[in-house]
Design a protein around this motif. Structure first.
Motif, mmCIF file in Angstrom:
data_model
loop_
_atom_site.group_PDB
_atom_site.id
_atom_site.type_symbol
_atom_site.label_atom_id
_atom_site.label_comp_id
_atom_site.label_asym_id
_atom_site.label_seq_id
_atom_site.Cartn_x
_atom_site.Cartn_y
_atom_site.Cartn_z
ATOM 1 N N ARG A 257 4.241 -1.872 -2.364
ATOM 2 C CA ARG A 257 4.620 -1.778 -0.953
ATOM 3 C C ARG A 257 4.846 -0.330 -0.530
ATOM 4 O O ARG A 257 4.405 0.099 0.534
ATOM 5 N N MET A 258 5.530 0.435 -1.380
ATOM 6 C CA MET A 258 5.817 1.833 -1.046
ATOM 7 C C MET A 258 4.531 2.665 -1.022
ATOM 8 O O MET A 258 4.361 3.509 -0.147
ATOM 9 N N ALA A 259 3.638 2.429 -1.975
ATOM 10 C CA ALA A 259 2.370 3.176 -2.012
ATOM 11 C C ALA A 259 1.548 2.874 -0.768
ATOM 12 O O ALA A 259 0.984 3.791 -0.144
ATOM 13 N N ASN A 260 1.486 1.606 -0.391
ATOM 14 C CA ASN A 260 0.729 1.240 0.817
ATOM 15 C C ASN A 260 1.378 1.816 2.073
ATOM 16 O O ASN A 260 0.684 2.314 2.967
ATOM 17 N N PHE A 261 2.686 1.737 2.131
ATOM 18 C CA PHE A 261 3.402 2.281 3.287
ATOM 19 C C PHE A 261 3.180 3.788 3.389
ATOM 20 O O PHE A 261 2.874 4.309 4.465
#
Length: 153
Positions: A16-20
């Protein structure tokens, strides 16, 4: 039947953090790419040198989490555009200290208001308390990652 040990990717914080982070970076990139002809690595170096005034490429790479080749390529492109001043490191003939040229400083000052406007547009969806909590959570997780890295996790 669902595997109780399965990982739901959309609930996995690293995913989620990488995509965000990619979404945020790509969205903001249009400012300095489309309007000013800079790549993401060039913008990161420009911004870092505006903050730190004088750095070598190795330190820039470490601070920006960019590999040596990406930094080297971006420095070359920025140098070709006249955005940098280079000063040989007296202790290492292979290394240079980099700083922004007058043209680089001017470019930075043109981009900053637009970048801040973009950030305000994104952040305005949060209340002041949500923004404060978000920053606190990110800082807390960053500190935990530092500890985990030291522990070899």
């Amino acid at each position: 039947m669902a595997d109780k040990h399965a990982l739901v990717l959309n609930n996995f914080i690293a995913y989620r953090m990488a995509n965000f982070a990619k979404m945020v970076s790509d969205s903001c990139a249009h400012i300095y790419e489309d309007e000013f002809g800079l790549t993401i690595p060039e913008w990161r170096i420009l911004a870092r040198l505006a903050e730190n005034e004088r750095m070598n490429a190795k330190d820039i790479g470490e601070i920006t989490f960019m590999d040596k080749s990406k930094v080297s390529r971006a420095v070359k492109q920025m140098d070709d555009k006249g955005l940098l001043q280079k000063e040989k490191d007296p202790n290492d003939n292979r290394a240079y200290y980099l700083s922004l040229s007058e043209q680089g400083q001017n470019l930075y000052h043109q981009i900053v208001p637009k970048a801040r406007e973009w950030e305000d547009s994104l952040i305005n969806t949060l209340t002041a308390a949500e923004y404060r909590d978000f920053v606190n959570v990110v800082e807390k997780l960053e500190k935990r990652l530092e500890v985990m890295e030291k522990e070899g996790c």
